[in-house]
Design a protein around this motif. Structure first.
Motif, PDB file in Angstrom:
ATOM      1  N   ARG A  97       0.839  -1.202   0.000  1.00  0.00           N
ATOM      2  CA  ARG A  97       0.000   0.000   0.000  1.00  0.00           C
ATOM      3  C   ARG A  97       0.875   1.254   0.000  1.00  0.00           C
ATOM      4  O   ARG A  97       0.635   2.208  -0.737  1.00  0.00           O
ATOM      5  N   GLN A  98       1.927   1.246   0.806  1.00  0.00           N
ATOM      6  CA  GLN A  98       2.816   2.399   0.887  1.00  0.00           C
ATOM      7  C   GLN A  98       3.558   2.632  -0.425  1.00  0.00           C
ATOM      8  O   GLN A  98       3.717   3.779  -0.852  1.00  0.00           O
ATOM      9  N   VAL A  99       4.009   1.566  -1.069  1.00  0.00           N
ATOM     10  CA  VAL A  99       4.696   1.718  -2.360  1.00  0.00           C
ATOM     11  C   VAL A  99       3.735   2.354  -3.369  1.00  0.00           C
ATOM     12  O   VAL A  99       4.123   3.269  -4.107  1.00  0.00           O
ATOM     13  N   ARG A 100       2.485   1.883  -3.404  1.00  0.00           N
ATOM     14  CA  ARG A 100       1.477   2.496  -4.298  1.00  0.00           C
ATOM     15  C   ARG A 100       1.281   3.966  -3.944  1.00  0.00           C
ATOM     16  O   ARG A 100       1.223   4.824  -4.825  1.00  0.00           O
ATOM     17  N   ALA A 101       1.179   4.266  -2.652  1.00  0.00           N
ATOM     18  CA  ALA A 101       0.987   5.653  -2.200  1.00  0.00           C
ATOM     19  C   ALA A 101       2.182   6.527  -2.568  1.00  0.00           C
ATOM     20  O   ALA A 101       2.037   7.739  -2.755  1.00  0.00           O
ATOM     21  N   ASN A 102       3.351   5.911  -2.698  1.00  0.00           N
ATOM     22  CA  ASN A 102       4.558   6.640  -3.115  1.00  0.00           C
ATOM     23  C   ASN A 102       4.592   6.860  -4.627  1.00  0.00           C
ATOM     24  O   ASN A 102       5.551   7.410  -5.152  1.00  0.00           O
ATOM     25  N   GLY A 103       3.539   6.396  -5.332  1.00  0.00           N
ATOM     26  CA  GLY A 103       3.429   6.636  -6.767  1.00  0.00           C
ATOM     27  C   GLY A 103       4.041   5.570  -7.658  1.00  0.00           C
ATOM     28  O   GLY A 103       4.274   5.819  -8.838  1.00  0.00           O
ATOM     29  N   HIS A 104       4.278   4.391  -7.116  1.00  0.00           N
ATOM     30  CA  HIS A 104       4.914   3.329  -7.895  1.00  0.00           C
ATOM     31  C   HIS A 104       3.922   2.206  -8.175  1.00  0.00           C
ATOM     32  O   HIS A 104       3.114   1.840  -7.327  1.00  0.00           O
ATOM     33  N   GLY A 105       4.016   1.631  -9.374  1.00  0.00           N
ATOM     34  CA  GLY A 105       3.157   0.518  -9.758  1.00  0.00           C
ATOM     35  C   GLY A 105       3.802  -0.833  -9.552  1.00  0.00           C
ATOM     36  O   GLY A 105       3.188  -1.874  -9.792  1.00  0.00           O
ATOM     37  N   LYS A 106       5.059  -0.817  -9.092  1.00  0.00           N
ATOM     38  CA  LYS A 106       5.783  -2.063  -8.881  1.00  0.00           C
ATOM     39  C   LYS A 106       6.675  -1.892  -7.657  1.00  0.00           C
ATOM     40  O   LYS A 106       7.409  -0.912  -7.541  1.00  0.00           O
ATOM     41  N   ALA A 107       6.588  -2.860  -6.752  1.00  0.00           N
ATOM     42  CA  ALA A 107       7.421  -2.857  -5.552  1.00  0.00           C
ATOM     43  C   ALA A 107       8.576  -3.829  -5.751  1.00  0.00           C
ATOM     44  O   ALA A 107       8.471  -4.777  -6.535  1.00  0.00           O
ATOM     45  N   TRP A 108       9.670  -3.593  -5.039  1.00  0.00           N
ATOM     46  CA  TRP A 108      10.788  -4.526  -5.096  1.00  0.00           C
ATOM     47  C   TRP A 108      11.429  -4.662  -3.736  1.00  0.00           C
ATOM     48  O   TRP A 108      11.254  -3.812  -2.853  1.00  0.00           O
ATOM     49  N   LEU A 109      12.128  -5.762  -3.570  1.00  0.00           N
ATOM     50  CA  LEU A 109      12.896  -6.000  -2.351  1.00  0.00           C
ATOM     51  C   LEU A 109      14.052  -6.923  -2.677  1.00  0.00           C
ATOM     52  O   LEU A 109      14.048  -7.613  -3.701  1.00  0.00           O
ATOM     53  N   ALA A 110      15.042  -6.912  -1.825  1.00  0.00           N
ATOM     54  CA  ALA A 110      16.211  -7.775  -1.977  1.00  0.00           C
ATOM     55  C   ALA A 110      16.163  -8.835  -0.892  1.00  0.00           C
ATOM     56  O   ALA A 110      15.843  -8.536   0.270  1.00  0.00           O
ATOM     57  N   VAL A 111      16.472 -10.063  -1.272  1.00  0.00           N
ATOM     58  CA  VAL A 111      16.536 -11.153  -0.295  1.00  0.00           C
ATOM     59  C   VAL A 111      17.788 -11.977  -0.584  1.00  0.00           C
ATOM     60  O   VAL A 111      18.112 -12.251  -1.740  1.00  0.00           O
ATOM     61  N   VAL A 112      18.503 -12.312   0.469  1.00  0.00           N
ATOM     62  CA  VAL A 112      19.715 -13.105   0.337  1.00  0.00           C
ATOM     63  C   VAL A 112      19.349 -14.459  -0.274  1.00  0.00           C
ATOM     64  O   VAL A 112      18.361 -15.087   0.109  1.00  0.00           O
ATOM     65  N   ALA A 113      20.151 -14.881  -1.218  1.00  0.00           N
ATOM     66  CA  ALA A 113      19.860 -16.104  -1.980  1.00  0.00           C
ATOM     67  C   ALA A 113      19.565 -17.307  -1.088  1.00  0.00           C
ATOM     68  O   ALA A 113      18.646 -18.074  -1.357  1.00  0.00           O
ATOM     69  N   GLY A 114      20.311 -17.485  -0.026  1.00  0.00           N
ATOM     70  CA  GLY A 114      20.143 -18.658   0.827  1.00  0.00           C
ATOM     71  C   GLY A 114      19.018 -18.564   1.845  1.00  0.00           C
ATOM     72  O   GLY A 114      18.785 -19.511   2.599  1.00  0.00           O
ATOM     73  N   ASN A 115      18.303 -17.454   1.891  1.00  0.00           N
ATOM     74  CA  ASN A 115      17.230 -17.276   2.874  1.00  0.00           C
ATOM     75  C   ASN A 115      15.947 -17.920   2.331  1.00  0.00           C
ATOM     76  O   ASN A 115      15.030 -17.245   1.877  1.00  0.00           O
ATOM     77  N   ALA A 116      15.905 -19.233   2.395  1.00  0.00           N
ATOM     78  CA  ALA A 116      14.795 -19.995   1.802  1.00  0.00           C
ATOM     79  C   ALA A 116      13.452 -19.668   2.443  1.00  0.00           C
ATOM     80  O   ALA A 116      12.433 -19.610   1.752  1.00  0.00           O
ATOM     81  N   ARG A 117      13.427 -19.466   3.751  1.00  0.00           N
ATOM     82  CA  ARG A 117      12.155 -19.170   4.434  1.00  0.00           C
ATOM     83  C   ARG A 117      11.549 -17.873   3.901  1.00  0.00           C
ATOM     84  O   ARG A 117      10.368 -17.827   3.553  1.00  0.00           O
ATOM     85  N   ALA A 118      12.353 -16.815   3.808  1.00  0.00           N
ATOM     86  CA  ALA A 118      11.841 -15.536   3.308  1.00  0.00           C
ATOM     87  C   ALA A 118      11.440 -15.648   1.849  1.00  0.00           C
ATOM     88  O   ALA A 118      10.379 -15.149   1.447  1.00  0.00           O
ATOM     89  N   ARG A 119      12.261 -16.313   1.052  1.00  0.00           N
ATOM     90  CA  ARG A 119      11.947 -16.437  -0.370  1.00  0.00           C
ATOM     91  C   ARG A 119      10.625 -17.180  -0.575  1.00  0.00           C
ATOM     92  O   ARG A 119       9.805 -16.777  -1.398  1.00  0.00           O
ATOM     93  N   ALA A 120      10.388 -18.230   0.186  1.00  0.00           N
ATOM     94  CA  ALA A 120       9.128 -18.974   0.073  1.00  0.00           C
ATOM     95  C   ALA A 120       7.948 -18.094   0.496  1.00  0.00           C
ATOM     96  O   ALA A 120       6.891 -18.116  -0.150  1.00  0.00           O
ATOM     97  N   PHE A 121       8.122 -17.298   1.548  1.00  0.00           N
ATOM     98  CA  PHE A 121       7.057 -16.402   1.990  1.00  0.00           C
ATOM     99  C   PHE A 121       6.721 -15.383   0.899  1.00  0.00           C
ATOM    100  O   PHE A 121       5.551 -15.163   0.586  1.00  0.00           O
TER     101      PHE A 121
END
Length: 155
Positions: A97-121
């Protein structure tokens, strides 16, 4: 309950961030970054970042938080005892919601390759892995390159 962080939340934010970061990153990021992420660094960064932090509270206690800057969901952390309870989903919906409110149509994030739990979430939450990239993590000594995957979600 979701709300904007206040200065009184800084200690709780630092502790959640420190524990969550260590759980998700040690052994997966350059040793130089682990060394730079001291207890004091989490306290300083948490206090400095209160203005762009949203917290989730359960029973009045901070259970997790997000930090959104522009189109980036920069930080997402939930206490170990609140994982799997819906807190992370509520925080991610707010981040989007905040990314949209900031005027963006696409959100992004970085996740460490080996962080399987976060990547699955993230994948369960509708985010797509756009592949590996080098993330420039800030530290007192400059930046440290961290191999990550860039996840995105069209909003």
């Amino acid at each position: 309950e979701l709300r904007s962080a206040v200065p009184e939340d800084a200690n709780a934010l630092a502790e959640i961030w420190r524990l969550g970061w260590r759980d998700a990153h040690e052994g997966l990021v350059p040793r130089e970054l682990v060394t730079a992420r001291t207890d004091e660094s989490f306290r300083t960064r948490a206090a400095d970042r209160v203005p762009d932090t949203t917290v989730a509270t359960v029973g009045g206690a901070v259970a997790g938080f997000i930090m959104v800057v522009g189109s980036e969901v920069e930080q997402v952390y939930v206490t170990a005892e609140h994982r799997g309870t819906g807190v992370a989903q509520a925080l991610m919906a707010e981040a989007e919601r905040q990314v949209r409110a900031n005027g963006h149509g696409k959100a992004w994030l970085a996740v460490v390759a080996g962080n399987a739990r976060a990547r699955a979430f993230y994948e369960r939450s509708g985010w797509s892995d756009e592949g590996p990239f080098d993330y420039a993590a800030a530290s007192e000594g400059g930046t440290i390159v961290v191999p990550c995957h860039r996840y995105t979600k069209a909003l």
